[in-house]
Design a protein around this motif. Structure first.
Motif, PDB file in Angstrom:
ATOM      1  N   PHE A 101      29.680  50.316  49.825  1.00 31.17           N
ATOM      2  CA  PHE A 101      29.005  49.907  51.220  1.00 31.17           C
ATOM      3  C   PHE A 101      28.131  48.635  51.182  1.00 31.17           C
ATOM      4  O   PHE A 101      27.592  48.060  50.625  1.00 31.17           O
ATOM      5  CB  PHE A 101      27.635  51.176  51.545  1.00 31.17           C
ATOM      6  N   ALA A 150      21.980  53.286  71.297  1.00 31.33           N
ATOM      7  CA  ALA A 150      22.804  52.699  70.669  1.00 31.33           C
ATOM      8  C   ALA A 150      24.216  52.097  70.659  1.00 31.33           C
ATOM      9  O   ALA A 150      24.588  53.661  70.759  1.00 31.33           O
ATOM     10  CB  ALA A 150      21.666  52.539  69.360  1.00 31.33           C
ATOM     11  N   PRO A 187      27.526  55.164  65.697  1.00 28.40           N
ATOM     12  CA  PRO A 187      26.946  56.075  65.444  1.00 28.40           C
ATOM     13  C   PRO A 187      25.436  55.918  64.487  1.00 28.40           C
ATOM     14  O   PRO A 187      25.802  55.430  64.229  1.00 28.40           O
ATOM     15  CB  PRO A 187      28.363  56.711  64.594  1.00 28.40           C
ATOM     16  N   VAL A 188      25.033  57.341  65.175  1.00 33.79           N
ATOM     17  CA  VAL A 188      23.585  56.815  64.752  1.00 33.79           C
ATOM     18  C   VAL A 188      22.886  58.310  64.050  1.00 33.79           C
ATOM     19  O   VAL A 188      23.880  59.657  64.680  1.00 33.79           O
ATOM     20  CB  VAL A 188      22.655  56.469  65.938  1.00 33.79           C
ATOM     21  N   VAL A 189      22.832  57.757  63.378  1.00 34.26           N
ATOM     22  CA  VAL A 189      22.091  59.409  62.414  1.00 34.26           C
ATOM     23  C   VAL A 189      20.989  59.495  62.085  1.00 34.26           C
ATOM     24  O   VAL A 189      20.302  58.948  61.386  1.00 34.26           O
ATOM     25  CB  VAL A 189      22.610  59.908  60.928  1.00 34.26           C
ATOM     26  N   THR A 190      20.208  60.862  62.365  1.00 32.80           N
ATOM     27  CA  THR A 190      18.589  60.579  61.976  1.00 32.80           C
ATOM     28  C   THR A 190      18.362  61.702  61.373  1.00 32.80           C
ATOM     29  O   THR A 190      18.904  62.224  61.162  1.00 32.80           O
ATOM     30  CB  THR A 190      17.750  61.062  63.822  1.00 32.80           C
ATOM     31  N   ILE A 191      17.614  60.658  60.459  1.00 32.32           N
ATOM     32  CA  ILE A 191      16.604  61.813  58.754  1.00 32.32           C
ATOM     33  C   ILE A 191      15.412  62.392  59.427  1.00 32.32           C
ATOM     34  O   ILE A 191      14.319  61.231  59.498  1.00 32.32           O
ATOM     35  CB  ILE A 191      17.507  60.891  57.799  1.00 32.32           C
ATOM     36  N   THR A 232      32.049  49.857  54.067  1.00 31.14           N
ATOM     37  CA  THR A 232      31.269  50.259  56.233  1.00 31.14           C
ATOM     38  C   THR A 232      29.585  49.766  55.802  1.00 31.14           C
ATOM     39  O   THR A 232      28.783  49.790  54.735  1.00 31.14           O
ATOM     40  CB  THR A 232      30.808  51.868  55.852  1.00 31.14           C
ATOM     41  N   ASP A 243      28.421  50.216  60.614  1.00 31.00           N
ATOM     42  CA  ASP A 243      29.597  51.211  61.568  1.00 31.00           C
ATOM     43  C   ASP A 243      28.983  52.586  61.606  1.00 31.00           C
ATOM     44  O   ASP A 243      29.448  53.701  62.696  1.00 31.00           O
ATOM     45  CB  ASP A 243      30.782  51.503  59.701  1.00 31.00           C
ATOM     46  N   LEU A 244      27.657  52.609  60.816  1.00 33.52           N
ATOM     47  CA  LEU A 244      26.443  53.577  61.728  1.00 33.52           C
ATOM     48  C   LEU A 244      25.725  52.944  61.360  1.00 33.52           C
ATOM     49  O   LEU A 244      24.725  52.439  60.990  1.00 33.52           O
ATOM     50  CB  LEU A 244      27.026  54.488  60.218  1.00 33.52           C
ATOM     51  N   ILE A 257      25.665  59.886  51.037  1.00 30.33           N
ATOM     52  CA  ILE A 257      26.761  58.774  51.547  1.00 30.33           C
ATOM     53  C   ILE A 257      27.291  57.733  50.161  1.00 30.33           C
ATOM     54  O   ILE A 257      28.496  58.323  49.914  1.00 30.33           O
ATOM     55  CB  ILE A 257      26.574  57.739  52.724  1.00 30.33           C
ATOM     56  N   VAL A 261      19.967  57.078  69.658  1.00 23.60           N
ATOM     57  CA  VAL A 261      20.613  57.733  69.346  1.00 23.60           C
ATOM     58  C   VAL A 261      21.495  57.888  70.804  1.00 23.60           C
ATOM     59  O   VAL A 261      22.479  58.126  71.232  1.00 23.60           O
ATOM     60  CB  VAL A 261      20.245  59.937  69.564  1.00 23.60           C
ATOM     61  N   LYS A 262      20.572  58.167  71.812  1.00 22.46           N
ATOM     62  CA  LYS A 262      21.276  57.676  73.309  1.00 22.46           C
ATOM     63  C   LYS A 262      21.929  56.367  73.974  1.00 22.46           C
ATOM     64  O   LYS A 262      22.887  56.971  74.157  1.00 22.46           O
ATOM     65  CB  LYS A 262      20.279  58.066  74.685  1.00 22.46           C
TER      66      LYS A 262
END
Lengths: 178, 178
Positions: free
Chosen positions: B49, B157, B160-164, B9, B129-130, B41, B154-155
């Motif tokens: 990864f 890209a 999949p997007v993750v915001t920390i 990944t 992948d992310l 993760i 987030v809108k």
């Protein structure tokens, strides 16, 4: 390598029923979010994760549709409730069975209410490490009418959120279907 | 368990410099996003990864600030460029070194431009992948003035997007700092 409970990553996956096939079938986007989580995040590290499946049922505004009379007895209400519950459990069974086969720990439960509000509430209560949501990937025009749970949760859920858009080859003719 | 290249990944992590300490220090939110990725993760599955570190440098609108004269020679421009490059490399070194210690494969590179545009462009090019982004977790009032890269990505890209969000105990006095 054994993983202690403390280092297990708890991923909440919100799942719903297919708008096309209905219960007990999971929506295309729910299944996509689940498969993505397994294939891209969990992979072979099955002991490193715990999946938490939340299914939110929207209270039926037109709950007498399937009944013979609008004059419902208390028993009718009771059977309506248990019918909903059974449907929800059947939906969750798909995800729980899959986890069991793979050997990933999981929990699953049903809540009633507005999905976006309930998901954010459950995130506050459960405090997962990550929330995974399927999304139909609607354009701005379609979004105006159907709203999107994922957009709300990305903004308001008190944990990291990842939205998995439906693959274009899985999109039904009407993208609002799922 | 050996993992073939196909099942690795690929996680892109966009990183930037600290607004408080400057280069070569990484911002609090970049470090938070990186640590979250490792702890929640990757965990013990280091061969599963590959981390892709992208650092976007904003072209210096006021590039002569640090120079003695506004009449720059071609050599001045050249040294400016190599100074920027060296700073960017030092920033990336922190992340690459950490990955090397843990045994996670990684790549790192520098681009110039508007971070939100460049990140989305690189996502299209690299197809991770992310995408993991750190965020200062600014309120709506602060966001109006500083914009947020994460909200845009987030809108827009195409992955999949993750915001920390930055932990509250790590937030500097002025939340716009990082």
């Amino acid at each position: 390598m054994a993983t202690s409970e403390a280092s297990v990553t708890r991923i909440m996956v919100a799942v719903n029923e297919s708008t096309i096939k209905g219960y007990p079938h999971a929506s295309i986007s729910s299944k996509g979010a689940f498969e993505w989580t397994l294939q891209k995040i969990v992979m072979s590290n099955t002991s490193g994760f715990k999946l938490l499946f939340l299914h939110v049922q929207v209270p039926d505004e037109d709950g007498f549709d399937h009944m013979d009379s609008i004059y419902a007895s208390p028993e009718d209400f009771k059977s309506l409730k248990s019918r909903d519950r059974a449907r929800g459990l059947h939906l969750l069974e798909f995800f729980v069975t899959r986890c069991h086969e793979i050997g990933v720990a999981c929990e699953a439960w049903i809540k009633k209410g507005d999905p976006k509000e309930v998901i954010c509430h459950e995130v506050r209560r459960i405090q997962p490490d990550l929330l995974v949501l399927g999304s139909r990937g609607l354009g701005p025009f379609q979004r105006v009418f159907v709203g999107t749970v994922s957009e709300f949760c990305v903004k308001h859920a008190e944990c990291p959120v990842v939205t998995i858009k439906r693959r274009s080859d899985e999109t039904p003719q009407d993208p609002v279907d799922d």
